[in-house]
Design an enzyme around this catalytic site. Structure first.
Site, PDB file in Angstrom:
ATOM      1  N   ASN A 107       0.829  -1.206   0.000  1.00 20.22           N
ATOM      2  CA  ASN A 107       0.000   0.000   0.000  1.00 20.22           C
ATOM      3  C   ASN A 107       0.864   1.257   0.000  1.00 20.22           C
ATOM      4  O   ASN A 107       1.930   1.286   0.591  1.00 20.22           O
ATOM      5  CB  ASN A 107      -0.925  -0.001   1.220  1.00 20.22           C
ATOM      6  CG  ASN A 107      -1.837  -1.220   1.230  1.00 20.22           C
ATOM      7  OD1 ASN A 107      -2.110  -1.795   0.173  1.00 20.22           O
ATOM      8  ND2 ASN A 107      -2.283  -1.628   2.390  1.00 20.22           N
ATOM      9  N   HIS A 124       5.887  -0.672  -2.899  1.00 15.91           N
ATOM     10  CA  HIS A 124       5.355   0.079  -4.047  1.00 15.91           C
ATOM     11  C   HIS A 124       5.528   1.590  -3.861  1.00 15.91           C
ATOM     12  O   HIS A 124       4.852   2.378  -4.505  1.00 15.91           O
ATOM     13  CB  HIS A 124       3.875  -0.246  -4.276  1.00 15.91           C
ATOM     14  CG  HIS A 124       3.648  -1.637  -4.807  1.00 15.91           C
ATOM     15  ND1 HIS A 124       2.402  -2.181  -4.990  1.00 15.91           N
ATOM     16  CD2 HIS A 124       4.517  -2.609  -5.188  1.00 15.91           C
ATOM     17  CE1 HIS A 124       2.508  -3.412  -5.455  1.00 15.91           C
ATOM     18  NE2 HIS A 124       3.781  -3.704  -5.572  1.00 15.91           N
TER      19      HIS A 124
END
Ligand SMILES: [Zn+2]
Length: 252
Positions: A107, A124
């Site tokens: 996330n 990410h």
């Protein structure tokens, strides 16, 4: 009856964590849906309104950054307003109490950090900063929000890029290396809210299993690793992790 079975599973999960340490947690979009952040892969998700090829690839950004910021600006404002939920808070608490060594997350929403998690690996990237691809200037989230709709670099004026991994970009190498190392050293890899279908994160359970560790999965819906997991709980992240924190002794 279902509720009792779930409690049994939580008890089993607590026993597993006590038996095989350390616990490393891997989270995906499912832990943040309870904070009102839609899973972008679900039918009602962001990509139902915005074609990812047009708005979330590095090529789209390089071609038309103003257009891509039209999308990211809305998303950032939305994420800014979201709050951590019980799942994020329980993980931060378990880290404080010595049960959780680190959280690896797919996330970008910063909710783990805002809940108090400290050992955090964001594979990410995150919305914490945006960077200038021309001169390297890094601008924090609060300033980027002020510069919307098309935030320009304070040094050279080029439009900034959010420091999240876009489609078509490589994942941050240091974060992936750290995540792989943590997964290999985990007594238990506790997967929360990820369907384990997106690589390279989907390879992390293999690292744990190959090194002799166990896998536990808390996710709504099945994953390709369910058959190899010591415990699977088909439930919400918030209630399950809260119950897990309550089921464990104060300290290992
Ligand atoms: Zn610049």
């Amino acid at each position: 009856m279902v509720i009792q079975l779930e409690l049994l599973s939580v008890k089993r999960l607590a026993e597993l964590l006590a038996l095989q340490r350390p616990c490393v947690v891997l989270t995906g979009a499912g832990i943040s849906t309870e904070s009102g952040i839609p899973d972008f892969r679900s039918p009602g998700g962001i990509w139902a309104q915005y074609d990812p090829l047009e708005y979330a690839t590095i090529d789209a950004f390089l071609e038309d950054p103003v257009k891509v910021w039209d999308f990211y600006g809305k998303r950032l404002s939305f994420l800014d307003a979201a709050q951590p939920n019980d799942g994020h808070r329980a993980l931060a608490e378990l880290e404080d109490r010595g049960w959780v060594r680190a959280v690896i997350t797919q996330n970008i929403d910063q909710l783990h950090e805002r809940a108090g998690s400290r050992a955090l690996v964001e594979v990410h990237g995150s919305i914490r900063t945006s960077s200038c691809l021309a001169c390297g200037t890094v601008v924090p989230f609060a300033e980027v929000i002020e510069l919307l709709p098309a935030p320009g670099c304070p040094s050279c004026g080029r439009i900034l890029k959010p420091d999240v991994v876009m489609f078509g970009e490589l994942l941050p190498e240091a974060a992936i290396l750290r995540a792989t190392q943590l997964a290999a050293e985990a007594g238990v890899l506790l997967v929360v809210g990820s369907s384990l279908e997106v690589h390279p994160v989907a390879g992390l359970p293999l690292e744990t299993l190959a090194a002799g560790g166990s896998l536990a999965i808390v996710n709504r819906g099945s994953t390709p690793f369910d058959a190899r997991a010591a415990v699977t709980i088909d439930g919400g992240a918030g209630e399950t992790l809260r119950a897990l924190a309550d089921a464990l002794p104060e300290r290992p």
